[in-house]
Design a protein around this motif. Structure first.
Motif, PDB file in Angstrom:
ATOM      1  N   UNK A  82       0.996   4.276  -2.373  1.00 54.68           N
ATOM      2  CA  UNK A  82       0.903   6.064  -2.478  1.00 54.68           C
ATOM      3  C   UNK A  82       2.203   6.503  -3.067  1.00 54.68           C
ATOM      4  N   UNK A  83       3.251   5.666  -3.435  1.00 58.39           N
ATOM      5  CA  UNK A  83       3.686   6.227  -3.582  1.00 58.39           C
ATOM      6  C   UNK A  83       3.779   6.377  -5.048  1.00 58.39           C
ATOM      7  N   UNK A  84       3.683   5.203  -5.658  1.00 58.52           N
ATOM      8  CA  UNK A  84       3.379   5.559  -7.201  1.00 58.52           C
ATOM      9  C   UNK A  84       2.069   6.636  -7.884  1.00 58.52           C
ATOM     10  N   UNK A  85       0.977   5.933  -6.540  1.00 54.00           N
ATOM     11  CA  UNK A  85       0.313   6.834  -7.105  1.00 54.00           C
ATOM     12  C   UNK A  85       0.132   9.035  -6.965  1.00 54.00           C
ATOM     13  N   UNK A  86       0.787   8.831  -6.037  1.00 58.83           N
ATOM     14  CA  UNK A  86       1.528  10.575  -6.240  1.00 58.83           C
ATOM     15  C   UNK A  86       2.722  10.360  -6.589  1.00 58.83           C
ATOM     16  N   UNK A  87       3.426  10.150  -7.850  1.00 63.92           N
ATOM     17  CA  UNK A  87       4.184  10.000  -8.901  1.00 63.92           C
ATOM     18  C   UNK A  87       5.590  10.727  -7.767  1.00 63.92           C
ATOM     19  N   UNK A  88       5.859  10.147  -6.556  1.00 63.31           N
ATOM     20  CA  UNK A  88       6.598  10.026  -6.284  1.00 63.31           C
ATOM     21  C   UNK A  88       8.030   9.702  -6.747  1.00 63.31           C
ATOM     22  N   UNK A  89       7.475   7.753  -6.259  1.00 67.44           N
ATOM     23  CA  UNK A  89       8.826   7.380  -7.876  1.00 67.44           C
ATOM     24  C   UNK A  89       9.860   7.498  -6.353  1.00 67.44           C
ATOM     25  N   UNK A  90      10.191   6.908  -5.074  1.00 68.32           N
ATOM     26  CA  UNK A  90      11.507   6.672  -4.998  1.00 68.32           C
ATOM     27  C   UNK A  90      12.572   5.152  -5.304  1.00 68.32           C
ATOM     28  N   UNK A  91      11.673   4.317  -5.315  1.00 68.25           N
ATOM     29  CA  UNK A  91      12.601   3.205  -5.939  1.00 68.25           C
ATOM     30  C   UNK A  91      12.822   2.938  -4.952  1.00 68.25           C
ATOM     31  N   UNK A  92      12.509   2.651  -3.813  1.00 70.46           N
ATOM     32  CA  UNK A  92      12.824   0.944  -2.997  1.00 70.46           C
ATOM     33  C   UNK A  92      12.472  -0.055  -3.116  1.00 70.46           C
ATOM     34  N   UNK A 116       1.212  -1.021   0.272  1.00 74.04           N
ATOM     35  CA  UNK A 116      -0.031   0.238   0.260  1.00 74.04           C
ATOM     36  C   UNK A 116       0.930   1.135   0.002  1.00 74.04           C
ATOM     37  N   UNK A 117       2.157   1.126   0.931  1.00 73.63           N
ATOM     38  CA  UNK A 117       2.679   2.081   0.802  1.00 73.63           C
ATOM     39  C   UNK A 117       3.483   2.293  -0.527  1.00 73.63           C
ATOM     40  N   UNK A 118       3.625   1.877  -1.181  1.00 70.73           N
ATOM     41  CA  UNK A 118       4.082   1.850  -2.164  1.00 70.73           C
ATOM     42  C   UNK A 118       2.779   1.749  -3.660  1.00 70.73           C
TER      43      UNK A 118
END
Lengths: 276, 276, 276, 276
Positions: A189-199, A185-187
């Motif tokens: 959110x990271x993806x949908x908000x276009x943050x995209x850490x890549x961890x 779910x954390x991933x």
């Protein structure tokens, strides 16, 4: 008279109409920023190893000054409990106490980082300045879209829960980081908000295909809050522009168009001295 | 009478006008959220190793309650097939069955994560509340821009296919992750949507130059869906503002401007009691 | 006459109405772009190792030409100090001097990268072209939202300081990169602006939960500057559309609607030749 | 007659009004998508190792069909050069030739990935459908903001050159990836567009501070293209809403407001049959 002295202190501390009040607010702001820079420097190990002694002294000076301010605030207000249990009262207490606690409890000093919360006082202080108008506009726009934004955030959270669960099913076998549903779910959110850490990033073709869908979805979804706030701002500014400050000399109606010559309410001329 | 009992059950389960109906919906919502938290906790290996027994029991309690709800829904509706093959009917079935299946098929338990889909029921329940108006506005705005958004997504997909193919040609020799065209298309989507994981990133100067172009392009392209939805919201809100709730006492026309004094349709005064 | 010669040089260098002035600006623009490409190539070690000699010669040619331009600018202007201490005067000086300094101070050559600042001259040169209208509109929109954007950036900085401090408290024990408060603030900015490098990423579940909140917050916050600028543009463009270039032949009022037939100011016909 | 046969072929291939023309376009679209899927599958080494023979045959079938289409297009048009050197003519040629070239030049087969460019034909085919209206609107909005977007992109590129050069000076000593100015400019674009791969990320505190400034700047800058396009859409949609399709029965003026009863041009009633 004690009462006079107290009410004067109240005026200086809680208000900002007098020169003394303005000076107090300015000194306080400088002190808060200094204290935050000190906390930041202390967290940088290279710096605190070298200048640890100096930082400790400065920390104590700030703490004493904050303590004096806290006591002054309690003394000068009529109902001390009203301040103590207010939002700022609790923050002020939390940013003063850790240094004293460090005598008794080892490690409590780290709570001093909470002092950053005092920065929020800057908004109260700035309320005095011309920024109030602008801030108010921002607040009004956000307030007006309150429910829309609430529905939107709830929708995002549910969407991320569903997407995260699906990605957990798809990627759980792989070593790509989707080790549990909360992490997935954390991933999401990271993806949908276009943050995209890549961890965490999908490794299987199916996972990448689903991730692509999520990203394009996110691309479209980002438009929604923007659209909401934009529309709010647009209608606000429009009203500011369409309506000018003129008021009819006959019936005192205002809200005329910028180039109107006759009152839209009573039909009288808006510029009697010019037309006569 | 059996029929009466069934129709009462139907009212409680499918509607939400009565206190019992509201209570049922609330209990169901709490149950769904609990079940999702359980599924999440089970996927966290550190937690499920410790409290596996407890989780298993809780899982069975939820499953039995969901089964009862599923049976009640089938009994109380006049045409059970209408519910069973509806969107929510299928989701309800899929979130109940995995526990029973786990007796026969090892590993089918993992499908329980699909239970997150039941969260969508929250929208149906919330339809009852005041959020309906706001949700409807959101839906209307998205619906009105349906075709525009469709054309836009098709355009993005074609663009990403072309860009991905070009990047595959440019970077295929390098060890930068562009191992196949589908992967390159995945990268193009990750880049164009400004997510940017960094699991695949161009290594050659030419690849980086093309990537820069794609990013700046993406910067411009993100404006398009925002523009579409913003415009939709703006025109919607505008209509809400320009038109007030007044209606002419003479000809009953409504939609007057906020400061109008005379009906734009028949010319009669809108405030007869004031002007006389 | 020397004065005549100087004023002619001034016209060529500082103005762009004459063909010679336009040519000078064009040559200068090409020279600046060439010099920047040279600086770029020199920073690429593979290239500068091979063609070091060639690059050095080209660098000196550019430097001499820039020196001549700098001297010509000082000679031709009436008050040289006005140019020398102006924004562009300082940039011109800083982009010419490093090569000469390289005789005395080793390594000062690296300052030559500052030559990129000369690229800003492109805006001054383009002012001459039709872009002026568009640039002005952009500038006007940004200028009009100046205070709003200022309040917004201050708000972002304070928010990131608070969020960074909280994340430092939460993640400081982990090996996830939150080694100091400034670094945590840097991470908060990277996350809130949806850039998301991934060099620092939360490792603990609590940290990831807070990060998720920050991201969703950032999703909403990105709407604010967009909303501000959109509203500004919208009101601007609206004015451009609602008001046409017609002016009343009787009282010379302009700002009529596109399909107006009678002056809204004096009531006379806007097309007397047609109606008669 | 040969001419008749040619003109019929022309109608089928180049137009889409007849059932045969529509069928041809549909078959072509399916063929293009199939060919692209084949190219994708071939680039996936796991798949092409297994089914290499099958893929080769399918590739040749597609190539022969594309060749026939290419020849038919040349034969049926009056001026073959007009098609051969047109945009689509060149793309069609480039997507057909690589297979033939693979007999003579080893490795030329990889150019087959360019076949993705044929996907753009989908826009031409879709022009026939109802999407034309929507696409046109998108195109009109983008066209109207053409110059504004051009100025904006030039501004971004200059800004990234300057920021990249500064970061190269700041970070060049570190091992954080800023090995040359072009790479630093690439990083600046990656950061400003909020993509943020993380393959290059600042390591020094000063570099991180500058990066933070760039990110916040990018946050504000992203608002500009959105604002431009939003405003364009807003004014477009507004016009669609404010103006209805009614036209005055007396003087044939159109563009009336939705609830107007009298022509704003000649003052006659818009609904004579109702009022009489």
């Amino acid at each position: 008279m004690a009462k006079d002295w107290k009410s004067k202190l109240h005026e200086v501390i809680y208000e900002a109409d007098t020169p003394a009040g303005k000076l107090f607010d300015l000194v306080l702001l400088v002190l808060i920023i200094t204290s935050i820079i000190l906390v930041m420097l202390e967290s940088v190990t290279e710096f605190s190893d070298k200048h640890g002694e100096l930082l400790n002294i400065a920390e104590w000076v700030i703490t004493v000054l904050f303590s004096l301010e806290y006591i002054a605030r309690i003394i000068s207000i009529r109902k001390p409990t009203q301040y103590i249990f207010s939002f700022y009262g609790i923050i002020d207490f939390l940013s003063t106490i850790p240094m004293y606690l460090s005598f008794f409890i080892v490690g409590s000093q780290s709570l001093i980082a909470l002092r950053a919360l005092r920065l929020m006082r800057v908004f109260r202080i700035l309320k005095l300045a011309r920024y109030i108008g602008e801030s108010n506009n921002l607040m009004r726009a956000l307030k007006a879209s309150r429910i829309k934004i609430g529905v939107f955030i709830m929708f995002i959270l549910i969407l991320c829960t569903i997407l995260g669960s699906i990605m957990y099913l798809v990627e759980s076998g792989e070593e790509s980081g989707f080790t549990s549903i909360p992490r997935s779910i954390y991933w999401a959110i990271v993806t949908l908000t276009t943050v995209g850490y890549g961890d965490i990033a999908p490794g299987t073709p199916l996972g990448q295909a689903i991730a692509s869908l999520i990203m394009i979805m996110g691309y479209g979804i980002i438009a929604v809050p923007t659209g909401i706030v934009s529309a709010e701002f647009a209608t606000m500014d429009k009203n500011d522009i369409d309506l000018n400050t003129q008021s009819c000399p006959h019936c005192a109606t205002d809200g005329h168009k910028d180039n109107a010559d006759y009152c839209f309410h009573c039909g009288e001329s808006l510029h009697p001295e010019e037309t006569d």
